[in-house]
Design a protein around this motif. Structure first.
Motif, mmCIF file in Angstrom:
data_model
loop_
_atom_site.group_PDB
_atom_site.id
_atom_site.type_symbol
_atom_site.label_atom_id
_atom_site.label_comp_id
_atom_site.label_asym_id
_atom_site.label_seq_id
_atom_site.Cartn_x
_atom_site.Cartn_y
_atom_site.Cartn_z
ATOM 1 N N ALA A 160 18.609 18.784 6.562
ATOM 2 C CA ALA A 160 19.863 18.208 7.058
ATOM 3 C C ALA A 160 21.073 19.028 6.612
ATOM 4 N N TYR A 213 21.290 12.222 6.044
ATOM 5 C CA TYR A 213 20.972 10.798 6.178
ATOM 6 C C TYR A 213 20.775 10.282 4.768
ATOM 7 N N SER A 237 8.093 14.613 4.136
ATOM 8 C CA SER A 237 7.913 13.402 4.936
ATOM 9 C C SER A 237 8.395 13.621 6.363
ATOM 10 N N SER A 269 9.624 7.819 8.465
ATOM 11 C CA SER A 269 10.604 8.477 7.602
ATOM 12 C C SER A 269 11.804 8.854 8.467
ATOM 13 N N GLY A 270 12.982 8.498 8.009
ATOM 14 C CA GLY A 270 14.183 8.708 8.827
ATOM 15 C C GLY A 270 14.332 10.150 9.291
ATOM 16 N N SER A 271 14.129 11.094 8.363
ATOM 17 C CA SER A 271 14.344 12.492 8.722
ATOM 18 C C SER A 271 13.275 12.986 9.715
ATOM 19 N N ARG A 301 14.198 13.603 13.260
ATOM 20 C CA ARG A 301 14.880 14.863 13.587
ATOM 21 C C ARG A 301 13.907 16.018 13.769
ATOM 22 N N SER A 323 12.883 9.377 -1.826
ATOM 23 C CA SER A 323 14.154 9.251 -1.105
ATOM 24 C C SER A 323 14.381 7.785 -0.728
ATOM 25 N N MET A 350 17.636 5.953 -1.967
ATOM 26 C CA MET A 350 18.606 5.415 -0.995
ATOM 27 C C MET A 350 18.872 3.936 -1.229
ATOM 28 N N ASP A 364 18.243 18.554 -0.526
ATOM 29 C CA ASP A 364 17.822 17.220 -0.122
ATOM 30 C C ASP A 364 17.451 16.383 -1.362
HETATM 31 O O1 PMV Z 1 13.388 10.868 5.632
HETATM 32 P P1 PMV Z 1 13.502 10.426 4.233
HETATM 33 O O2 PMV Z 1 13.337 8.960 4.074
HETATM 34 O O3 PMV Z 1 12.603 11.202 3.314
HETATM 35 O O4 PMV Z 1 15.003 10.734 3.748
HETATM 36 C C1 PMV Z 1 15.593 12.012 3.820
HETATM 37 C C2 PMV Z 1 16.791 12.092 2.966
HETATM 38 C C3 PMV Z 1 17.388 13.480 2.786
HETATM 39 O O5 PMV Z 1 16.398 14.467 2.862
HETATM 40 C C4 PMV Z 1 18.023 13.546 1.398
HETATM 41 C C5 PMV Z 1 18.477 13.783 3.787
HETATM 42 C C6 PMV Z 1 18.061 14.085 5.188
HETATM 43 O O6 PMV Z 1 18.859 13.766 6.077
HETATM 44 O O7 PMV Z 1 16.998 14.657 5.423
#
Ligand code: PMV
Length: 322
Positions: free
Chosen positions: A13, A17, A104, A136-138, A141, A186, A190, A277
């Motif tokens: 990112a 996020y 992730s 996983s949110g990222s 993307r 993460s 978060m 990250d």
């Molecule tokens: O996708 P997750 O839940 O592992 O969260 C990602 C969080 C960050 O890597 C810190 C930021 C991002 O947008 O990828």
């Protein structure tokens, strides 16, 4: 039933996020912008089987809480397909897992693509991205290619391509800080930040304006503006996390030194920026012409065990295996 192989790349990112919206569905509280890195690759095969899910990561069976989480994700795929089948999943990462290298994102993107195709679902990219987000949110993307943005306000948040990777001539150097698996996931980081950091409301507001400004910098092809925004956004995310009680501190000494290193290289005329990250590993990104100078400098930074040099990667790719 077919055996499907999916290849996905971790999304790094530029605008992070960090924070979940309330309620179910793993919805982000902020928009984010990222790009996929070719050095951070996951290849996953999925095949429907009779009986319970079986998951192997780099040849080792996944058990316990790890398996429970993956089975819950595979259940979402079953529900979408109106199926009851189990899955045999084999996944291989081309980089160290669970150390904050965004494993992730490539992991859930490849899993969503392979498992959904193996049960015969033909999801659109937005639907596949929204499915990957549930893991996983990222990961949302990692599904499309190029510079992508996930909008938090969408009904089912998913990532869409803003510009091709060619919008900025970037390359990346990932510095591996040798500290083993990270202490705080993460997800936990978060949640704790959202619940306890007094900086969090300010962070949420800033994340939205940073996304808009980054998108405009991309449209202008303005690497310096994009780099400065991304670097400031990464530090703001970590400041938000450090403001949690108890504090969420991913930085190690070499992580912070890498930010100073990027500033030093800029003073010498090289367009080099830093980000990080949810882990200790700094990532430098820079104009491709600065690859050698940035990589050498990061390699020589005390505390950096190794450096992965990377270009950008496309979105998820799938093929049916014989
Ligand atoms: O996708 P997750 O839940 O592992 O969260 C990602 C969080 C960050 O890597 C810190 C930021 C991002 O947008 O990828």
């Amino acid at each position: 039933m077919p055996r499907v192989e999916a290849t996905a790349y971790a999304s790094i990112a530029f605008i992070k996020y960090w924070g979940k919206a309330e309620g179910p569905g793993n919805r982000p509280a902020t928009d984010s912008i990222g790009i996929n890195l070719e050095a951070l690759k996951t290849v996953t095969t999925a095949v429907p089987i009779d009986g319970d899910d079986q998951v192997f990561l780099d040849g080792e069976p996944v058990t316990g809480a790890g398996l429970t989480k993956l089975t819950a994700f595979l259940q979402l795929v079953r529900e979408l397909a109106d199926a009851t089948t189990g899955f045999r999943i084999e996944s291989h990462n081309a980089f160290p897992t669970a150390a904050g290298l965004a494993s992730s994102s490539s992991g859930y993107a490849a899993l969503a693509a392979a498992a959904s195709a193996a049960v015969g679902l033909e999801l659109t990219l937005p639907d596949l991205s929204a499915l990957a987000r549930r893991g996983s949110g990222s990961a949302a993307r990692s599904i499309p290619g190029g510079f992508v943005r996930m909008r938090s306000t969408a009904l089912e948040p998913h990532a869409v391509t803003l510009q091709t990777a060619e919008a900025l001539p970037l390359a990346f150097a990932v510095g591996i800080v040798d500290v083993g698996p990270k202490a705080i996931s993460s997800r936990d980081g978060m949640n704790r930040t959202t619940a306890t950091s007094s900086y969090h409301p300010g962070w949420i507001e800033r994340a939205q304006t940073d996304c808009d400004a980054f998108e405009q910098a991309l449209e202008r092809g303005d690497l310096d503006a994009a780099g400065a925004l991304a670097e400031a956004n990464a530090l703001a995310m970590h400041a938000d996390a450090m403001g949690a009680r108890p504090p969420v501190v991913y930085f190690r000494g070499p992580t912070l030194e890498a930010f100073h290193l990027a500033a030093r290289l800029r003073r010498q005329g090289h367009p080099v920026y830093a980000t990080c990250d949810a882990g200790p590993h700094p990532i430098l990104f820079f104009h491709r012409d600065a690859t050698e100078v940035a990589t050498d400098a990061l390699t020589n930074l005390p505390g950096i065990a190794s450096v992965l040099v990377s270009g950008t990667a496309p979105g998820v790719q799938m093929r049916v295996l014989p």
